[in-house]
Enzyme design. Sequence first.
Site, mmCIF file in Angstrom:
data_model
loop_
_atom_site.group_PDB
_atom_site.id
_atom_site.type_symbol
_atom_site.label_atom_id
_atom_site.label_comp_id
_atom_site.label_asym_id
_atom_site.label_seq_id
_atom_site.Cartn_x
_atom_site.Cartn_y
_atom_site.Cartn_z
ATOM 1 N N TYR A 98 -33.009 -28.839 28.823
ATOM 2 C CA TYR A 98 -32.898 -27.792 30.118
ATOM 3 C C TYR A 98 -33.886 -26.685 29.660
ATOM 4 O O TYR A 98 -33.741 -25.574 28.931
ATOM 5 C CB TYR A 98 -32.055 -27.539 30.778
ATOM 6 C CG TYR A 98 -32.371 -26.752 32.400
ATOM 7 C CD1 TYR A 98 -32.012 -27.464 33.521
ATOM 8 C CD2 TYR A 98 -33.187 -25.916 32.348
ATOM 9 C CE1 TYR A 98 -33.060 -27.574 34.677
ATOM 10 C CE2 TYR A 98 -32.927 -25.213 33.585
ATOM 11 C CZ TYR A 98 -32.926 -25.492 34.757
ATOM 12 O OH TYR A 98 -33.608 -25.710 36.289
ATOM 13 N N GLN A 138 -30.412 -30.012 40.468
ATOM 14 C CA GLN A 138 -30.859 -31.762 41.086
ATOM 15 C C GLN A 138 -31.386 -32.028 39.555
ATOM 16 O O GLN A 138 -31.525 -32.810 39.278
ATOM 17 C CB GLN A 138 -32.173 -31.036 41.874
ATOM 18 C CG GLN A 138 -33.196 -30.634 41.232
ATOM 19 C CD GLN A 138 -32.924 -29.341 42.040
ATOM 20 O OE1 GLN A 138 -31.613 -28.925 42.044
ATOM 21 N NE2 GLN A 138 -34.783 -28.379 42.409
ATOM 22 N N ASN A 157 -29.791 -20.583 35.589
ATOM 23 C CA ASN A 157 -28.592 -19.928 36.366
ATOM 24 C C ASN A 157 -27.577 -20.839 36.248
ATOM 25 O O ASN A 157 -27.276 -21.450 35.875
ATOM 26 C CB ASN A 157 -29.943 -19.407 37.357
ATOM 27 C CG ASN A 157 -30.082 -20.800 38.507
ATOM 28 O OD1 ASN A 157 -30.003 -21.986 37.834
ATOM 29 N ND2 ASN A 157 -31.198 -20.779 38.952
ATOM 30 N N SER A 177 -26.344 -12.015 27.898
ATOM 31 C CA SER A 177 -26.088 -12.056 26.394
ATOM 32 C C SER A 177 -25.631 -10.998 26.179
ATOM 33 O O SER A 177 -25.266 -10.278 27.080
ATOM 34 C CB SER A 177 -28.201 -11.548 26.312
ATOM 35 O OG SER A 177 -28.565 -12.299 26.430
ATOM 36 N N GLN A 216 -30.607 -6.803 24.082
ATOM 37 C CA GLN A 216 -30.248 -7.575 24.530
ATOM 38 C C GLN A 216 -30.029 -7.544 26.290
ATOM 39 O O GLN A 216 -29.641 -7.729 26.998
ATOM 40 C CB GLN A 216 -29.077 -8.072 23.990
ATOM 41 C CG GLN A 216 -28.720 -8.665 22.426
ATOM 42 C CD GLN A 216 -29.818 -10.024 22.841
ATOM 43 O OE1 GLN A 216 -29.287 -10.838 23.591
ATOM 44 N NE2 GLN A 216 -31.305 -10.052 22.657
ATOM 45 N N HIS A 248 -32.573 -8.612 28.740
ATOM 46 C CA HIS A 248 -32.394 -9.839 29.260
ATOM 47 C C HIS A 248 -32.245 -9.730 30.731
ATOM 48 O O HIS A 248 -32.407 -10.747 31.793
ATOM 49 C CB HIS A 248 -31.517 -11.284 29.056
ATOM 50 C CG HIS A 248 -32.254 -11.209 27.492
ATOM 51 N ND1 HIS A 248 -33.025 -12.124 27.285
ATOM 52 C CD2 HIS A 248 -32.458 -11.681 26.003
ATOM 53 C CE1 HIS A 248 -33.486 -12.307 26.478
ATOM 54 N NE2 HIS A 248 -32.700 -12.002 25.351
ATOM 55 N N GLU A 289 -21.835 -12.596 20.944
ATOM 56 C CA GLU A 289 -22.777 -13.660 20.399
ATOM 57 C C GLU A 289 -23.117 -12.639 19.201
ATOM 58 O O GLU A 289 -24.331 -14.390 18.335
ATOM 59 C CB GLU A 289 -23.558 -13.437 21.975
ATOM 60 C CG GLU A 289 -24.885 -14.737 21.603
ATOM 61 C CD GLU A 289 -25.934 -14.300 23.068
ATOM 62 O OE1 GLU A 289 -26.923 -15.311 23.067
ATOM 63 O OE2 GLU A 289 -25.807 -13.291 23.634
ATOM 64 N N HIS A 290 -24.380 -11.899 19.170
ATOM 65 C CA HIS A 290 -24.819 -11.325 17.982
ATOM 66 C C HIS A 290 -24.422 -10.588 17.864
ATOM 67 O O HIS A 290 -23.761 -9.056 18.604
ATOM 68 C CB HIS A 290 -26.868 -11.269 18.576
ATOM 69 C CG HIS A 290 -27.144 -11.780 18.928
ATOM 70 N ND1 HIS A 290 -27.139 -12.343 20.849
ATOM 71 C CD2 HIS A 290 -27.858 -13.386 19.257
ATOM 72 C CE1 HIS A 290 -28.339 -13.246 21.013
ATOM 73 N NE2 HIS A 290 -28.473 -13.568 20.410
ATOM 74 N N ASP A 340 -33.974 -14.465 17.015
ATOM 75 C CA ASP A 340 -34.429 -15.342 18.788
ATOM 76 C C ASP A 340 -35.052 -15.751 18.056
ATOM 77 O O ASP A 340 -35.458 -16.795 18.720
ATOM 78 C CB ASP A 340 -34.284 -14.191 19.575
ATOM 79 C CG ASP A 340 -32.956 -13.466 20.077
ATOM 80 O OD1 ASP A 340 -32.095 -14.288 19.920
ATOM 81 O OD2 ASP A 340 -33.291 -13.016 20.871
ATOM 82 N N GLU A 372 8.916 -45.652 18.352
ATOM 83 C CA GLU A 372 7.542 -45.770 19.172
ATOM 84 C C GLU A 372 8.560 -46.714 19.952
ATOM 85 O O GLU A 372 7.930 -46.350 21.629
ATOM 86 C CB GLU A 372 6.269 -45.314 18.905
ATOM 87 C CG GLU A 372 6.371 -43.921 18.015
ATOM 88 C CD GLU A 372 4.780 -43.380 18.291
ATOM 89 O OE1 GLU A 372 3.737 -45.048 18.783
ATOM 90 O OE2 GLU A 372 3.800 -42.331 17.466
ATOM 91 N N HIS A 422 2.432 -53.605 17.842
ATOM 92 C CA HIS A 422 1.667 -52.938 16.899
ATOM 93 C C HIS A 422 2.555 -52.960 15.313
ATOM 94 O O HIS A 422 1.641 -52.991 14.628
ATOM 95 C CB HIS A 422 1.955 -51.209 17.246
ATOM 96 C CG HIS A 422 0.733 -50.541 18.112
ATOM 97 N ND1 HIS A 422 1.360 -50.897 19.107
ATOM 98 C CD2 HIS A 422 -0.125 -49.621 18.245
ATOM 99 C CE1 HIS A 422 0.166 -50.409 19.913
ATOM 100 N NE2 HIS A 422 -0.763 -49.098 18.927
#
Length: 455
Positions: A139, A216, A239, A262, A284, A287, A352-353, A386, A440, A445
């Site tokens: 995506y 979708q 999003n 971010s 950052q 963003h 994250e960073h 990045d 067991e 088995h």
Amino acid sequence: MTLVAAPARLSTTAATFEADFAARLHWSADTDAAIEQRVADILADVQKRGDAAVLEYTARFDGLSAPDMAALELTQADFKAAFDAIPQAQSDALQAAAKRVRSYHEAQKKASGESWSYRDEDGTLLGQKVTPLDRVGIYVPGGKAAYPSSLLMNAIPAHVAGVQEIIMVVPTPVRGSVATGGTGEGTSTKGERNELVLAAAYVAGVTRAFTIGGAQAVAALAYGTETVPKVDKITGPGNAYVASAKKRVFGTVGIDMIAGPSEILVLADGTTPPDWVAMDLFSQAEHDELAQAILLCPDAAYLDAVQREIDRLLPTMPRAEIIAKSLTGRGALILTKDMEEACAISNRIAPEHLEVSSTDPHRWEPLLRHAGAIFLGAYTSESLGDYCAGPNHVLPTSGTARFSSPLGVYDFQKRSSLIEVSEAGAQVLGTIAAELAYGEGLQAHAQAAEMRLKS
């Protein structure tokens, strides 16, 4: 009106530090109930009606009216035309970035993505077979922003892993549509394509692509339609609707992660030019208003200097309003007792960073256990990671770096255990397995193991 970016000023020695620190870090990943219900309805509809539902939602949300799915499919000729049309400097940059990203992930595959096996003393073969996924969906966001760099970071490791089919979905909404923040009153037969994204698809070797987005698009990839092939895994950011859809289809397909806003955390010893650090915080904060930028430093005067640079540089930024809201709402400049304490706080955040802006970053790196990516030294701007350093920029957020990793070749592979028991090995293993199976209460088995015993 003068914009003000006022990150919270905290000190670890203050009596209220823990409460203030927790309040600054808090971010709820809960999705709005209305979004969840809308996404559930869209997924069910696409699963039931296929192409017809995708076409309907694409017209409703993106304002892109198409007679059939063929009109929404991008071709290899489209990718090549876009690559040929962009400025030479951009095509050179794309190819240089792709080369570095590919080189890094090839090394990653060699180190952690190869099959292996060994034989024990009884001649039994044990090992692991690593095979690529057959088909993945990536995506790529469109509409309010376009990210060719994200396309490279998703498609290239998939290729290196050996994935044969990479299906891209990228919305190309009509200006004024719901997807671009408009009312959605008008529709068109042609959306706004980003040539740099299509050129990146050419460089990265995308197999097929469709100009669809939102829940979708996730549904089409997860369930398949008459036109969009069903994939094994979906990766890439989006999003709130995309994030919610990915959560809901997990299990039907694999997903990479659910990414939050971010984040950047800078550990500074006070030796890096303060305007460099201020701009890294901006990188950052620009963003998203919910993005988080935090600076940890044991030098109060340096924190003052960085704040002055924030004030000086903010008016020069095209996205100044977003930066100001991000820094004021979620940013922080934190005075620590020393760098060791700064490292300990960093591990609590698991950012994250993580930039280690120090003259001796390798002194502090061993103390850092949790981070999506660690950038060592004053010259290692997070923004280089990045785009073109090589390691993947799809990283865990919201503290999930405590237990998860960057997107990599391993995300596009699966592992099968290999077991070939020799006759001698069956005599040893059969006795052990039977004893445990009887314990067991699983008779079949136990007897299946015992039938291989010579006695």
